[in-house]
Design a protein around this motif. Structure first.
Motif, PDB file in Angstrom:
ATOM      1  N   ASN A   1       0.972   9.394  -5.580  1.00  0.00           N
ATOM      2  CA  ASN A   1       0.511   7.786  -4.871  1.00  0.00           C
ATOM      3  C   ASN A   1      -0.489   7.188  -5.815  1.00  0.00           C
ATOM      4  O   ASN A   1      -0.469   6.112  -5.732  1.00  0.00           O
TER       5      ASN A   1
ATOM      6  N   ARG B   1       1.822  10.756   9.206  1.00  0.00           N
ATOM      7  CA  ARG B   1       1.642  11.415   8.247  1.00  0.00           C
ATOM      8  C   ARG B   1       2.597  12.707   8.055  1.00  0.00           C
ATOM      9  O   ARG B   1       2.865  13.099   6.982  1.00  0.00           O
TER      10      ARG B   1
ATOM     11  N   SER C   1       7.768   1.710   6.510  1.00  0.00           N
ATOM     12  CA  SER C   1       6.372   1.584   6.949  1.00  0.00           C
ATOM     13  C   SER C   1       6.558   2.077   8.668  1.00  0.00           C
ATOM     14  O   SER C   1       7.479   2.607   9.065  1.00  0.00           O
TER      15      SER C   1
ATOM     16  N   PRO D   1       0.654  -1.215  -0.024  1.00  0.00           N
ATOM     17  CA  PRO D   1       0.058   0.045   0.152  1.00  0.00           C
ATOM     18  C   PRO D   1       0.935   1.324  -0.032  1.00  0.00           C
ATOM     19  O   PRO D   1       0.919   1.567   1.055  1.00  0.00           O
TER      20      PRO D   1
ATOM     21  N   SER E   1       0.930   4.482  -0.600  1.00  0.00           N
ATOM     22  CA  SER E   1       0.309   5.699   0.256  1.00  0.00           C
ATOM     23  C   SER E   1       0.618   5.576   1.797  1.00  0.00           C
ATOM     24  O   SER E   1       0.498   6.478   2.307  1.00  0.00           O
ATOM     25  N   SER E   2       0.869   4.203   2.265  1.00  0.00           N
ATOM     26  CA  SER E   2       1.130   4.071   3.688  1.00  0.00           C
ATOM     27  C   SER E   2       2.637   3.976   4.030  1.00  0.00           C
ATOM     28  O   SER E   2       2.975   3.798   5.111  1.00  0.00           O
ATOM     29  N   TYR E   3       3.375   4.206   3.116  1.00  0.00           N
ATOM     30  CA  TYR E   3       4.815   4.300   3.380  1.00  0.00           C
ATOM     31  C   TYR E   3       5.616   5.712   3.145  1.00  0.00           C
ATOM     32  O   TYR E   3       5.223   6.019   2.198  1.00  0.00           O
TER      33      TYR E   3
ATOM     34  N   ARG F   1       4.273  10.023   3.763  1.00  0.00           N
ATOM     35  CA  ARG F   1       3.170   9.207   3.007  1.00  0.00           C
ATOM     36  C   ARG F   1       2.320  10.095   2.115  1.00  0.00           C
ATOM     37  O   ARG F   1       2.179   9.660   1.102  1.00  0.00           O
TER      38      ARG F   1
END
Length: 128
Positions: free
Chosen positions: A74, A104, A100, A28, A30-32, A53
């Motif tokens: 993203n 934000r 990870s 995912p 946009s979560s990193y 992110r």
């Protein structure tokens, strides 16, 4: 399976520009937080830039500040490193990496061990 694939490296004269890209899959995106690192022979891997992110917060390494810009899209799971006014000392293998567990507002660590996934690297050579 997570993959990070860099492209855009090459040979350029001092003062020139290059843009590196890194496409991520299997995670995912946009979560990193993401970062760009480089390593030349005999030297430790160093972070040149990192971004949060959402893309709103960045860290830029001292040797490249004012010359390199990091960004991300993203929607395309892609990160970029725009390099301008390149110098021979920028010659290195450049790696993208994903981290990870960041907030934000966290622009990503300067420390390589903080990153979970790595690309295979792309060579950048700057001639004088």
């Amino acid at each position: 399976q997570v993959q990070l694939v860099e492209s855009g490296g090459g040979y350029v004269q001092a003062g020139g520009s290059l843009r590196l890209s890194c496409v991520a899959s299997g995670l995912p995106f946009s979560s990193y937080a993401i970062g760009w690192f480089r390593q030349s022979p005999g030297k430790e891997r160093e972070c040149v830039a990192a971004v949060s992110r959402g893309g709103g917060y960045t860290n830029i390494g001292g040797p490249v500040k004012g010359r390199f810009t990091i960004s991300r899209d993203n929607d395309k799971s892609t990160m970029y490193l725009q390099m301008s006014r390149l110098k021979p000392e920028d010659t290195a293998v450049y790696y993208c990496a994903a981290q990870s567990g960041t907030s934000r507002r966290d622009a990503g660590s300067y420390t390589a061990n903080s990153y979970n996934y790595w690309g295979q690297g792309t060579q950048v050579t700057v001639s004088s």
